[in-house]
Design an enzyme around this catalytic site. Structure first.
Site, PDB file in Angstrom:
ATOM      1  N   THR A  67       0.917  -1.407   0.165  1.00  0.00           N
ATOM      2  CA  THR A  67      -0.008   0.211  -0.211  1.00  0.00           C
ATOM      3  C   THR A  67       1.034   1.414   0.079  1.00  0.00           C
ATOM      4  OG1 THR A  67      -0.178  -0.296   2.396  1.00  0.00           O
ATOM      5  CG2 THR A  67      -1.990  -1.497   1.120  1.00  0.00           C
ATOM      6  N   HIS A 133       8.249  27.488   2.488  1.00  0.00           N
ATOM      7  CA  HIS A 133       8.190  26.044   2.730  1.00  0.00           C
ATOM      8  C   HIS A 133       9.525  25.752   3.898  1.00  0.00           C
ATOM      9  CE1 HIS A 133       5.126  26.381   0.433  1.00  0.00           C
ATOM     10  NE2 HIS A 133       5.617  27.266  -0.495  1.00  0.00           N
TER      11      HIS A 133
HETATM   12  C1  RB5 Z   1       2.626  -6.716   2.770  1.00  0.00           C
HETATM   13  O1  RB5 Z   1       1.983  -7.957   3.332  1.00  0.00           O
HETATM   14  C2  RB5 Z   1       2.269  -5.779   3.331  1.00  0.00           C
HETATM   15  O2  RB5 Z   1       1.284  -5.611   4.421  1.00  0.00           O
HETATM   16  C3  RB5 Z   1       3.614  -4.618   3.034  1.00  0.00           C
HETATM   17  O3  RB5 Z   1       2.994  -4.818   1.884  1.00  0.00           O
HETATM   18  C4  RB5 Z   1       2.750  -2.757   3.068  1.00  0.00           C
HETATM   19  O4  RB5 Z   1       1.411  -3.374   2.076  1.00  0.00           O
HETATM   20  C5  RB5 Z   1       2.200  -2.464   4.265  1.00  0.00           C
HETATM   21  O5  RB5 Z   1       2.135  -1.210   4.944  1.00  0.00           O
END
Ligand code: RB5
Length: 147
Positions: A67, A133
Protein backbone atom coordinates in the site's frame (compact mmCIF):
# COMPACT_ATOMS: atom_id res chain seq x y z
CA UNK A 1 20.91 12.08 -9.69
CA UNK A 2 21.62 9.12 -7.38
CA UNK A 3 18.45 7.33 -6.25
CA UNK A 4 18.04 4.47 -3.77
CA UNK A 5 15.05 2.18 -4.19
CA UNK A 6 13.69 -0.46 -1.83
CA UNK A 7 10.62 -2.59 -1.34
CA UNK A 8 9.15 -5.49 0.57
CA UNK A 9 7.63 -8.54 -1.13
CA UNK A 10 4.41 -6.57 -1.77
CA UNK A 11 6.30 -4.02 -3.88
CA UNK A 12 9.08 -5.99 -5.50
CA UNK A 13 7.52 -6.25 -8.98
CA UNK A 14 6.90 -2.51 -9.19
CA UNK A 15 10.40 -1.88 -7.84
CA UNK A 16 11.92 -3.89 -10.69
CA UNK A 17 9.88 -2.03 -13.28
CA UNK A 18 10.65 1.40 -11.81
CA UNK A 19 14.35 0.60 -11.48
CA UNK A 20 14.59 0.12 -15.24
CA UNK A 21 12.43 3.20 -15.89
CA UNK A 22 14.49 5.45 -13.62
CA UNK A 23 17.68 4.36 -15.39
CA UNK A 24 16.17 5.35 -18.75
CA UNK A 25 15.66 8.84 -17.27
CA UNK A 26 19.44 9.03 -16.77
CA UNK A 27 19.58 8.49 -13.00
CA UNK A 28 21.84 6.09 -11.12
CA UNK A 29 19.79 3.59 -9.09
CA UNK A 30 20.94 1.68 -6.01
CA UNK A 31 18.68 -1.29 -5.26
CA UNK A 32 18.41 -2.00 -1.52
CA UNK A 33 16.16 -5.09 -1.99
CA UNK A 34 14.16 -7.10 -1.42
CA UNK A 35 14.69 -9.39 -4.37
CA UNK A 36 11.87 -11.94 -4.27
CA UNK A 37 8.24 -12.38 -3.28
CA UNK A 38 9.24 -14.20 -0.12
CA UNK A 39 7.68 -12.45 2.87
CA UNK A 40 9.97 -9.87 4.54
CA UNK A 41 9.61 -7.01 7.04
CA UNK A 42 9.31 -3.65 5.27
CA UNK A 43 10.86 -1.46 8.04
CA UNK A 44 14.23 -3.11 7.44
CA UNK A 45 14.21 -2.01 3.80
CA UNK A 46 12.93 1.43 4.70
CA UNK A 47 15.94 1.79 7.01
CA UNK A 48 18.42 0.87 4.28
CA UNK A 49 17.07 3.47 1.87
CA UNK A 50 16.71 6.13 4.59
CA UNK A 51 20.30 5.54 5.72
CA UNK A 52 21.58 6.20 2.20
CA UNK A 53 19.54 9.41 1.97
CA UNK A 54 20.51 10.61 5.46
CA UNK A 55 24.23 10.07 4.81
CA UNK A 56 23.95 11.82 1.43
CA UNK A 57 25.13 8.69 -0.36
CA UNK A 58 22.10 9.29 -2.59
CA UNK A 59 19.99 12.37 -3.15
CA UNK A 60 16.58 10.72 -2.89
CA UNK A 61 14.85 7.42 -2.19
CA UNK A 62 11.82 5.48 -3.36
CA UNK A 63 10.09 2.90 -1.14
CA UNK A 64 7.39 0.50 -2.28
CA UNK A 65 5.22 -1.93 -0.35
CA UNK A 66 1.71 -3.25 -0.94
CA UNK A 67 0.00 0.00 0.00
CA UNK A 68 2.95 2.36 0.57
CA UNK A 69 1.54 3.05 4.03
CA UNK A 70 3.90 0.92 6.10
CA UNK A 71 6.92 2.21 4.20
CA UNK A 72 5.89 5.84 4.72
CA UNK A 73 5.25 5.30 8.43
CA UNK A 74 8.61 3.60 8.87
CA UNK A 75 10.57 6.14 6.79
CA UNK A 76 9.14 9.14 8.64
CA UNK A 77 10.55 7.80 11.92
CA UNK A 78 14.04 8.75 10.75
CA UNK A 79 15.36 12.28 11.39
CA UNK A 80 15.63 14.45 8.27
CA UNK A 81 13.48 12.08 6.23
CA UNK A 82 10.41 13.58 4.61
CA UNK A 83 8.59 10.64 3.05
CA UNK A 84 5.50 11.31 0.90
CA UNK A 85 2.97 8.63 -0.01
CA UNK A 86 1.65 9.67 -3.43
CA UNK A 87 -0.72 7.84 -5.72
CA UNK A 88 -1.19 10.53 -8.35
CA UNK A 89 1.18 13.01 -10.02
CA UNK A 90 -0.25 16.22 -8.49
CA UNK A 91 0.57 15.16 -4.92
CA UNK A 92 3.97 13.94 -6.06
CA UNK A 93 4.72 17.33 -7.61
CA UNK A 94 3.52 19.22 -4.54
CA UNK A 95 5.51 16.97 -2.21
CA UNK A 96 8.62 18.29 -3.95
CA UNK A 97 7.58 21.94 -4.42
CA UNK A 98 6.26 22.53 -0.88
CA UNK A 99 7.55 19.68 1.29
CA UNK A 100 10.98 18.94 -0.22
CA UNK A 101 10.12 15.23 0.08
CA UNK A 102 13.30 13.19 -0.09
CA UNK A 103 11.52 9.82 -0.13
CA UNK A 104 8.61 8.84 -2.38
CA UNK A 105 6.41 5.96 -1.20
CA UNK A 106 4.20 3.94 -3.52
CA UNK A 107 1.78 1.03 -3.16
CA UNK A 108 2.09 -1.71 -5.77
CA UNK A 109 -1.37 -3.02 -4.87
CA UNK A 110 -2.92 0.44 -5.22
CA UNK A 111 -1.75 1.78 -8.60
CA UNK A 112 -0.63 0.38 -11.94
CA UNK A 113 2.91 0.69 -13.19
CA UNK A 114 2.14 3.33 -15.85
CA UNK A 115 0.74 5.81 -13.31
CA UNK A 116 3.65 4.91 -11.02
CA UNK A 117 6.06 5.92 -13.80
CA UNK A 118 4.25 9.25 -14.29
CA UNK A 119 4.46 9.87 -10.54
CA UNK A 120 8.15 9.01 -10.38
CA UNK A 121 8.98 11.14 -13.45
CA UNK A 122 7.34 14.26 -12.04
CA UNK A 123 8.71 13.64 -8.53
CA UNK A 124 12.28 13.31 -9.79
CA UNK A 125 12.11 16.38 -12.02
CA UNK A 126 10.40 18.84 -9.65
CA UNK A 127 12.59 21.14 -7.52
CA UNK A 128 11.86 22.44 -4.01
CA UNK A 129 10.39 25.93 -4.01
CA UNK A 130 12.10 27.00 -0.77
CA UNK A 131 11.09 30.34 0.80
CA UNK A 132 8.22 30.02 3.28
CA UNK A 133 8.19 26.27 2.73
CA UNK A 134 11.78 26.01 3.97
CA UNK A 135 10.77 27.76 7.21
CA UNK A 136 7.91 25.32 7.70
CA UNK A 137 10.12 22.31 7.14
CA UNK A 138 12.66 23.68 9.61
CA UNK A 139 9.84 23.78 12.18
CA UNK A 140 9.63 19.97 11.96
CA UNK A 141 12.88 19.84 13.93
CA UNK A 142 11.30 21.63 16.88
CA UNK A 143 8.28 19.36 17.13
CA UNK A 144 10.14 16.70 19.09
CA UNK A 145 10.30 19.02 22.10
CA UNK A 146 6.56 19.81 22.16
CA UNK A 147 4.85 18.15 25.13
C1 RB5 B 1 2.61 -6.94 3.18
O1 RB5 B 1 1.66 -7.93 3.09
C2 RB5 B 1 1.97 -5.59 3.37
O2 RB5 B 1 1.44 -5.48 4.64
C3 RB5 B 1 2.98 -4.50 3.11
O3 RB5 B 1 3.47 -4.63 1.81
C4 RB5 B 1 2.48 -3.07 3.19
O4 RB5 B 1 1.34 -2.88 2.45
C5 RB5 B 1 2.39 -2.51 4.54
O5 RB5 B 1 2.03 -1.33 4.74
Amino acid sequence: MKIAIGSDHGGVSLKEELKAFISTLGHEVTDCGCHSRESVDYPLFARQVCDLVRTNAVERGILICGTGIGMSMAANKFPDIRAALCHEPFSAKMSRLHNDANILCLGERVIGSEIAKDIVAVWLSTPFEGGRHKRRIELFNTLGSIK
